[in-house]
Design a protein around this motif. Structure first.
Motif, PDB file in Angstrom:
ATOM      1  N   ASP A   1      13.192  -0.986  17.885  1.00 17.82           N
ATOM      2  CA  ASP A   1      12.827   0.436  17.543  1.00 17.82           C
ATOM      3  C   ASP A   1      14.217   1.313  18.525  1.00 17.82           C
ATOM      4  OD1 ASP A   1      12.057   0.940  20.234  1.00 17.82           O
ATOM      5  OD2 ASP A   1      10.161   0.821  19.655  1.00 17.82           O
TER       6      ASP A   1
ATOM      7  N   ASP B   1      14.111   3.438  20.692  1.00 17.76           N
ATOM      8  CA  ASP B   1      13.970   3.518  22.135  1.00 17.76           C
ATOM      9  C   ASP B   1      14.372   2.259  22.840  1.00 17.76           C
ATOM     10  OD1 ASP B   1      12.851   6.038  22.129  1.00 17.76           O
ATOM     11  OD2 ASP B   1      10.891   5.510  21.721  1.00 17.76           O
ATOM     12  N   SER B   2      13.987   1.035  22.134  1.00 15.94           N
ATOM     13  CA  SER B   2      14.343  -0.099  22.837  1.00 15.94           C
ATOM     14  C   SER B   2      15.837  -0.432  22.857  1.00 15.94           C
ATOM     15  CB  SER B   2      13.638  -1.309  22.002  1.00 15.94           C
ATOM     16  OG  SER B   2      12.288  -1.303  22.142  1.00 15.94           O
TER      17      SER B   2
ATOM     18  N   SER C   1      17.993   2.067  22.583  1.00 15.51           N
ATOM     19  CA  SER C   1      18.795   3.189  23.566  1.00 15.51           C
ATOM     20  C   SER C   1      18.567   2.626  25.003  1.00 15.51           C
ATOM     21  CB  SER C   1      17.907   4.329  23.343  1.00 15.51           C
ATOM     22  OG  SER C   1      18.319   5.287  24.183  1.00 15.51           O
ATOM     23  N   SER C   2      17.485   2.150  25.402  1.00 10.40           N
ATOM     24  CA  SER C   2      17.283   1.617  26.662  1.00 10.40           C
ATOM     25  C   SER C   2      18.162   0.479  27.096  1.00 10.40           C
ATOM     26  CB  SER C   2      15.608   1.145  26.939  1.00 10.40           C
ATOM     27  OG  SER C   2      15.252   0.680  28.234  1.00 10.40           O
TER      28      SER C   2
ATOM     29  N   SER D   1      22.273   7.387  24.722  1.00 13.89           N
ATOM     30  CA  SER D   1      21.472   8.878  24.078  1.00 13.89           C
ATOM     31  C   SER D   1      20.582   8.344  22.964  1.00 13.89           C
ATOM     32  CB  SER D   1      22.371   9.711  24.050  1.00 13.89           C
ATOM     33  OG  SER D   1      21.718  10.832  23.206  1.00 13.89           O
ATOM     34  N   ARG D   2      19.151   8.479  23.108  1.00 12.12           N
ATOM     35  CA  ARG D   2      18.245   8.349  21.887  1.00 12.12           C
ATOM     36  C   ARG D   2      18.579   9.026  20.678  1.00 12.12           C
ATOM     37  NH1 ARG D   2      14.481   9.170  18.793  1.00 12.12           N
ATOM     38  NH2 ARG D   2      12.475   7.901  18.440  1.00 12.12           N
ATOM     39  N   SER D   3      18.786  10.144  20.987  1.00  9.56           N
ATOM     40  CA  SER D   3      18.892  11.135  19.823  1.00  9.56           C
ATOM     41  C   SER D   3      20.238  10.772  18.956  1.00  9.56           C
ATOM     42  CB  SER D   3      18.855  12.686  20.148  1.00  9.56           C
ATOM     43  OG  SER D   3      20.264  12.983  21.250  1.00  9.56           O
TER      44      SER D   3
END
Length: 137
Positions: free
Chosen positions: A25, A27-28, A30-31, A36-38
Motif C-alpha cells: 500500500d 503508506d508502506s 512511503s514509509s 511524501s505519501r500524497s
C-alpha cells in the motif's frame, strides 16, 4: 535530462514493489522509501493508469506489478511518471521539425537530436529486471 523527483520516486517505487510477494500500500511504500505519501500516491496512480501497476482496494489492497519486471522498460516508467517523454532538451522531444521557438534550423536540436535518439533507444532496452539485477550486485 529532464528527470524530476517524480521519475526517481517512480523508479524506486517500482523496485520496491517488484521485490515483494504481496501487494504494497501507499503508506508502506512511503514509509520504506521516505517519500511524501500524497506525492507518491499521485505517482502510483499514474503508473497504474499506464498499465505498469495493478491496484487493489480494501484491507489487503495496494499495488503489484501489472507485468513481469523483464517486460517493463525504463522508458515506460519515466514516461508514466512524468506524463511525457524523457528528453535531453525540451526541443528534442518531437524531432527537428518541432522547434518550440519556430526555428527551422536550430543548432541545439541538430546537435542533440541524435543524442535524443540514442537515449530513447537505450531507455527502451533497460528493463526493471535489469535495474533490480544491478542493484543486487
Amino acid at each position: 535530462m529532464l528527470f524530476t523527483k517524480a521519475s526517481e520516486y517512480a523508479l524506486l517505487s517500482m523496485i520496491c514493489i517488484a521485490g515483494k510477494e504481496e501487494s504494497m500500500d501507499v503508506d508502506s511504500i512511503s514509509s520504506e522509501l521516505g517519500i511524501s505519501r500524497s506525492f507518491l500516491a499521485k505517482i502510483l496512480q499514474n503508473l497504474a493508469r499506464a498499465g505498469l501497476l495493478n491496484s487493489f482496494k480494501g484491507a489487503k489492497g495496494g499495488f503489484v506489478l501489472a507485468r513481469n519486471a523483464d517486460k517493463i522498460t525504463l522508458s515506460e516508467i519515466i514516461k508514466s511518471a512524468e506524463r511525457r517523454k524523457a528528453t535531453v532538451f525540451d526541443c528534442t522531444a518531437e524531432g527537428i521539425d518541432a522547434c518550440p521557438n519556430g526555428r527551422t534550423l536550430c543548432r541545439v536540436n541538430l546537435m542533440f537530436g541524435e543524442l535524443q535518439e540514442k537515449v530513447d533507444e537505450y531507455m527502451d532496452t533497460i528493463t526493471l529486471a535489469d535495474i533490480i539485477g544491478k542493484e543486487r550486485k
